[in-house]
Write an enzyme that holds these catalytic residues in place. Structure first.
Site, mmCIF file in Angstrom:
data_model
loop_
_atom_site.group_PDB
_atom_site.id
_atom_site.type_symbol
_atom_site.label_atom_id
_atom_site.label_comp_id
_atom_site.label_asym_id
_atom_site.label_seq_id
_atom_site.Cartn_x
_atom_site.Cartn_y
_atom_site.Cartn_z
ATOM 1 N N GLU A 128 37.650 43.312 33.205
ATOM 2 C CA GLU A 128 37.787 43.369 32.318
ATOM 3 C C GLU A 128 37.557 41.472 30.844
ATOM 4 O OE1 GLU A 128 41.000 46.938 30.956
ATOM 5 O OE2 GLU A 128 42.183 44.681 32.286
HETATM 6 C C1 ACM Z 1 42.847 46.504 36.493
HETATM 7 O O1 ACM Z 1 42.968 47.290 36.196
HETATM 8 N N1 ACM Z 1 42.568 45.970 35.273
HETATM 9 C C2 ACM Z 1 42.442 46.535 37.460
#
Ligand code: ACM
Length: 716
Positions: free
Chosen positions: A311
């Site tokens: 992310e």
């Molecule tokens: C995640 O759940 N951002 C690895």
């Protein structure tokens, strides 16, 4: 239940299916009789022994004393009187647990004694947990059934990831979860140590990481060593994760120069994906990481080191002219390419410090060293993709405990199913196993155990046991027993009574308990946006005390599945009593709500449960009288249940499932099967057959005041 049991017989020997073993061993064969476990029981060793083995036996005997209420047996004796458990260990285990180490064991129990044979100490650890699960009360006190077990894991990497950044988890919480992990033969603790909301390890080299990035809630290096040793003793590896280059706001509170945009920065209090991202173009970033990775590499002996990589927002990169000109100069045409450049630089640093990189599946883009391990979280495709490209991989997609899904969902999720099933043998051998993930936006030290357990035990079975062990009803038959057994590890996953009593100000919490047992807490998707949540909002409401899956509701639904109720086959007293309790819950809870905001918010939920109970009792009335309901009545009640099922106070009313199941018994076909004339007669005019349920102590028929204006209350 019966149906599931029969299915399970096709997969497991009948005997094994009745033992509350989880994970189910690879091979279980029944033998005659049982071994008595009384105060003469002793443990003895032969062959290799060391401090780790002796400590394991001590834990085992302490646990046994708790299970049986008998005093702990004295330390290992060699030779020891019979009956006894003789542990025959051939060799030491690696000083620190290793990927692919031998964890196999063989366990034989007979009326005259038990023998646990293992190549290494780790195999003994696994076998002792199995023996402990066999202990049960028998006709002559406590016993272990005679059995022959041969066992070894299906996957070498069987983990739990715990996020201690969003909500801080003290050492005691970590250690009791390590105990429980060992109990179900998990062998990797993935410690998510940094994120936007906190940097949780002491760095002596860069002390502002914890000083400015943790609100004082971090592990000292001594505590990290303690946890690593604690895990090691239980055959569990500790893989640290320092999530970079995104999820790094807490780092920038002390070291804003690492960021891609000027500070100042403060620890993030909210949940989500945030913009602050490390600057991948400055050499100083890598000098800093070199120093930190070097320091942390010495603290964590595991050869694997997780760099996160998930992310990455990319906004700061897009908005920085210097980063954009660096990207152009290096032919990095996208943020993904820029991240791949960063990953390659970090990977070299890891290698320098003797570590192998693990990353979330976003790191798969770009050239990575072939030994890199990819952790698949966004979908199962990346697992197979990584394996087909030559990388070792782990499955976490489908094992997200923060979603609070029923255990059956994770249990059905196999690392080698789906796209991975099309891989050839060499490729699928690269799938090392999986990890369940406990992200802690809506989880506190008080509630974390109940969000991990007992679901984690079912996932542990998926990782350890044969692929063919997948019968859900068999799993659910064993899970409640294993869940209670896990309490002996010190887990507090079933301790919500205390949390409920806190909400009533110490008044008896009986009605709240009834409501909690009929409810299920919503997971992250249901809570996100329900309030202005942040790390500063306490998780101390009813929803936080309610488990993810109602054991009571599951049991009642199981009682109704495949059973056509009729006078010859009456509902269980438990069902009847529970419906009555539900029916009365609103009036019982209301007095507790006076001047109590925690209870007041539950009154609509209690009203819904009362209504569901009333519908269920009404359905029983029809069944009691072998009477068909009026036309449209069942459909109307189902529509009402749709309404009652809508979450209130971030809680789902699981009880609705029982009542829905009961209503299926009133469908014309079900009634016909039960010998009831189907028709559209109004309930008071239809032919009544006298129920022949005299074997049951019938509850007095409750006078219902149905709240629906069109209900036929006069018939009740
Ligand atoms: C995640 O759940 N951002 C690895």
């Amino acid at each position: 239940m019966l149906r599931g049991f029969l299915v399970s017989l096709l997969i497991l020997p009948a005997f094994a299916a009745t033992l509350p073993l989880m994970p189910m061993p690879q091979k279980v064969t029944a033998a005659a009789g049982a071994m008595k476990i009384d105060s003469t029981f002793r443990v003895a060793t032969t062959g290799y022994s060391d401090a780790r083995l002796e400590a394991a036996i001590k834990r085992f005997t302490t646990h046994l004393a708790q299970q049986t209420g008998q005093p702990p047996v004295p330390s290992p004796q060699s030779p020891a009187p019979s009956p006894r458990l003789l542990i025959q260990c051939e060799n030491r285990a690696p000083d620190y647990p290793a990927l692919n180490e031998d964890e196999s064991y063989q366990l034989d129990v007979s009326p005259t004694g038990a023998r646990l044979i293992a190549h290494t100490v780790t195999g003994v650890l696994r076998g002792l947990e199995t023996f402990s699960q066999l202990v049960r009360p028998g006709p002559d006190g406590f016993e272990a059934p005679a059995v022959h077990i041969e066992d070894q894991p299906r996957f070498p990497w069987r983990g739990l990831m715990l996020d201690v950044a969003r909500h801080w988890m003290p050492v005691a919480v970590v250690e009791r979860n390590l105990n429980a992990m060992a109990a179900v033969k998990l062998n990797v603790f993935h410690w998510h140590l940094s994120d936007d909301q906190g940097f949780r390890v002491e760095s002596k080299r860069y002390p502002k990481l914890q000083e400015d990035g943790s609100d004082g809630q971090f592990y000292t290096q001594a505590e990290v060593r303690e946890v690593v040793a604690y895990a090691r003793d239980r055959g569990i590896r500790v893989v640290p994760e320092f999530d970079i280059p995104g999820h790094t706001t807490a780092w920038f509170a002390g070291y804003p120069e690492l960021a891609s945009a000027p500070g100042p920065y403060r620890i993030e209090r909210k949940w989500g994906v945030f913009r602050p991202t490390m600057d991948p173009t400055r050499e100083e970033t890598y000098v800093f990481l070199d120093g930190l990775i070097g320091e942390m590499a010495a603290l964590f002996p595991d050869p694997f080191f997780h760099i996160g990589g998930d992310e990455v927002a990319g906004t700061q990169w897009r908005q920085s002219s210097s980063i954009q000109s660096f990207a152009r100069a290096h032919g990095l045409s996208s943020n993904q390419a820029l991240q791949a450049y960063f990953n390659r630089r970090v990977e070299k640093l890891l290698k320098k410090h003797g570590k192998t990189m693990v990353g979330w599946d976003e790191v798969l883009a770009g050239d990575l060293a072939p030994e890199t391990v990819i952790q698949s979280w966004r979908g199962p495709a990346s697992l197979a993709e990584a394996a087909s490209k030559g990388y070792r991989s782990l499955l976490s997609f489908g094992y997200y405990l923060d979603h609070l899904e029923p255990a059956s969902m994770a249990y059905a999720n196999d690392p080698l199913a789906g796209a991975a099933a099309t891989l050839n043998a060499r490729q699928s051998a690269r799938i090392l196993g999986g990890e369940a993930c406990m992200w802690t936006e809506y989880v506190s030290p008080e509630t974390v155990d109940s969000r991990i357990w007992p679901t984690m035990a079912a996932i542990a079975e998926r990782f350890w046991s044969a692929a063919a062990v997948r019968d859900v009803d068999s799993m659910y038959a064993r899970l409640p027993i294993v869940s209670r057994w896990l309490e002996w590890t010190g887990l507090q996953h079933r301790a919500n009574q205390i949390l409920l009593e806190r909400l009533t100000g110490g008044q008896p919490a009986g009605p709240l308990r009834v409501l909690a047992d009929a409810s299920e807490a919503l997971g992250i998707d249901g809570r996100r946006g329900a309030r202005a949540y942040s790390s500063l909002v306490p998780l101390n409401r009813f929803v936080d005390a309610v488990p993810p899956e109602s054991e009571l509701v599951r049991r009642l639904v199981e009682q109704l599945v495949g059973q056509a109720l009729s006078p010859a086959n009456p509902p269980t007293p438990e069902l009847r009593e529970t419906l009555s309790q539900w029916s009365g819950i609103e009036s019982q809870l209301r007095p507790l709500a006076a001047n109590d905001s925690f209870i007041t918010e539950l009154l609509p939920l209690a009203a819904n449960l009362s209504m569901a109970g009333n519908i269920g009792l009404r359905a029983l009335e029809f069944l009691d009288k072998s009477q068909a309901p009026p036309a449209g009545w069942v459909d109307e009640q189902n529509r009402e249940l749709d309404r009652l099922e809508k979450p209130v106070a971030e809680v789902r009313l699981a009880a609705v499932r029982v009542v829905r199941r009961l209503l299926t018994q009133l469908k014309p076909q079900a009634l016909a099967n039960a010998g009831v004339r189907s028709g559209n007669e109004p309930p008071c005019n239809g032919p009544l057959t006298v129920p022949n349920w005299t074997s049951l102590a019938r509850q007095p028929i409750i006078t219902l005041k149905l709240q629906r204006s069109d209900s036929k209350t006069e018939c009740l």
